[in-house]
Design a protein around this motif. Structure first.
Motif, PDB file in Angstrom:
ATOM      1  N   LEU A   1      -6.543  -6.424   4.760  1.00  0.00           N
ATOM      2  CA  LEU A   1      -6.613  -5.421   3.687  1.00  0.00           C
ATOM      3  C   LEU A   1      -7.440  -4.206   4.091  1.00  0.00           C
ATOM      4  O   LEU A   1      -7.247  -3.108   3.561  1.00  0.00           O
TER       5      LEU A   1
ATOM      6  N   GLU B   1      -3.782  -1.190   1.794  1.00  0.00           N
ATOM      7  CA  GLU B   1      -3.244  -1.943   0.664  1.00  0.00           C
ATOM      8  C   GLU B   1      -2.054  -2.812   1.085  1.00  0.00           C
ATOM      9  O   GLU B   1      -1.328  -2.451   2.003  1.00  0.00           O
TER      10      GLU B   1
ATOM     11  N   THR C   1       0.815  -6.086  -0.619  1.00  0.00           N
ATOM     12  CA  THR C   1       1.170  -7.021  -1.683  1.00  0.00           C
ATOM     13  C   THR C   1       0.898  -8.442  -1.225  1.00  0.00           C
ATOM     14  O   THR C   1       0.685  -8.703  -0.038  1.00  0.00           O
TER      15      THR C   1
ATOM     16  N   VAL D   1     -11.895  -7.737  -3.678  1.00  0.00           N
ATOM     17  CA  VAL D   1     -10.624  -6.994  -3.649  1.00  0.00           C
ATOM     18  C   VAL D   1     -10.280  -6.531  -5.064  1.00  0.00           C
ATOM     19  O   VAL D   1     -10.743  -7.116  -6.047  1.00  0.00           O
ATOM     20  N   SER D   2      -9.470  -5.466  -5.155  1.00  0.00           N
ATOM     21  CA  SER D   2      -8.958  -5.057  -6.463  1.00  0.00           C
ATOM     22  C   SER D   2      -7.448  -5.175  -6.459  1.00  0.00           C
ATOM     23  O   SER D   2      -6.810  -5.100  -5.406  1.00  0.00           O
ATOM     24  N   GLU D   3      -6.916  -5.346  -7.634  1.00  0.00           N
ATOM     25  CA  GLU D   3      -5.487  -5.546  -7.809  1.00  0.00           C
ATOM     26  C   GLU D   3      -4.916  -4.345  -8.552  1.00  0.00           C
ATOM     27  O   GLU D   3      -5.483  -3.890  -9.546  1.00  0.00           O
ATOM     28  N   ARG D   4      -3.823  -3.822  -8.021  1.00  0.00           N
ATOM     29  CA  ARG D   4      -3.124  -2.737  -8.704  1.00  0.00           C
ATOM     30  C   ARG D   4      -1.731  -3.243  -9.029  1.00  0.00           C
ATOM     31  O   ARG D   4      -0.942  -3.501  -8.123  1.00  0.00           O
TER      32      ARG D   4
ATOM     33  N   HIS E   1      -0.452  -5.238  -5.825  1.00  0.00           N
ATOM     34  CA  HIS E   1      -0.980  -4.583  -4.633  1.00  0.00           C
ATOM     35  C   HIS E   1      -2.482  -4.837  -4.544  1.00  0.00           C
ATOM     36  O   HIS E   1      -3.210  -4.516  -5.477  1.00  0.00           O
ATOM     37  N   TYR E   2      -2.897  -5.388  -3.435  1.00  0.00           N
ATOM     38  CA  TYR E   2      -4.315  -5.691  -3.250  1.00  0.00           C
ATOM     39  C   TYR E   2      -4.946  -4.739  -2.248  1.00  0.00           C
ATOM     40  O   TYR E   2      -4.297  -4.302  -1.292  1.00  0.00           O
ATOM     41  N   SER E   3      -6.226  -4.451  -2.485  1.00  0.00           N
ATOM     42  CA  SER E   3      -6.981  -3.618  -1.539  1.00  0.00           C
ATOM     43  C   SER E   3      -8.451  -4.025  -1.567  1.00  0.00           C
ATOM     44  O   SER E   3      -8.911  -4.664  -2.513  1.00  0.00           O
TER      45      SER E   3
ATOM     46  N   ASN F   1     -12.263  -3.925  -2.161  1.00  0.00           N
ATOM     47  CA  ASN F   1     -13.081  -3.286  -3.185  1.00  0.00           C
ATOM     48  C   ASN F   1     -14.481  -2.990  -2.648  1.00  0.00           C
ATOM     49  O   ASN F   1     -15.213  -3.896  -2.241  1.00  0.00           O
TER      50      ASN F   1
END
Lengths: 104, 104
Positions: B22, B26, B28, B56-59, B66-68, B70
């Motif tokens: 990650l 970003e 999935t 991580v944050s979820e969009r 979509h994870y990225s 944090n």
DNA sequence: TCAACACATAAGCATAGACTTATGAGTCGA
DNA sequence: TCGACTCATAAGTCTATGCTTATGTGTTGA
């Protein structure tokens, strides 16, 4: 030691507490037991793990084992965290803040 | 989140690998499975743990998550490691080296 | 020399947690 | 609308590991 190992070693709260205690200065295994609701073998095992990971060093003096924090042991963790430097909070990203923090 | 939690979360090699992936950008949950010999629920569970720890944050976008990485999630770890700043290797203790390292 | 001590190791147990399969919940396109 | 999809959750299994008691090894002082 290796990076995979160090995270496992530090995942135990008792071992982290031992490290914090040792950060205050050298101590024997018996000294360390104070404040921990733990048997002597358990403490000995934790110290063996910390020793194996290179996070503490042992200075033998007769029947006493004096433990202290080992500087280089934290290098792998620092190196790993540095990979996420770009993701550090802006508070830390600010160089002046970092320097101020380094000065205590 | 809390410091005790973050070490446990990072003690798993698969989760650390996910984070490294990650860090490259970003992705999935399905994208992430690529290269991991792991089932979809296992990946989903790991992501839930990383999310819970705030690493991580979820969009959400339709049926895709979509994870990225944090940023703030790493702060507790950095704060913890800072306690052992006095024990950093001299290589890092040297300010010039640190600055050079920060510049990449 | 020998009992008391400090610590390490052995062996067994019990729990945490990472995995699996099965299924549920929501979203998309034909 | 409905089948295919993306992802999450449930439930159960299995292994790693932190704990215990029991014992071993070496050191000290009377």
């Amino acid at each position: 030691m290796s990076e995979p190992e160090i995270f496992k070693v530090l995942s135990d709260p008792t071992r982290r507490a031992i490290l914090e205690r040792l950060a205050g200065g050298e101590a024997t295994a018996t000294d360390l037991r104070e404040g921990f609701a733990i048997t002597q073998p358990a403490m000995s095992q934790h110290l063996a793990v910390l020793r194996g990971a290179g996070l503490v060093s042992e200075r033998r003096e007769g029947r006493y084992a004096h433990y202290s924090v080992n500087a280089e042991g934290f290098a792998p963790l620092h190196a790993w965290l540095a990979r996420y430097r770009a993701f550090w909070p802006s508070r830390i990203d600010n160089l002046k803040d970092l320097l101020r923090e380094m000065d205590q």
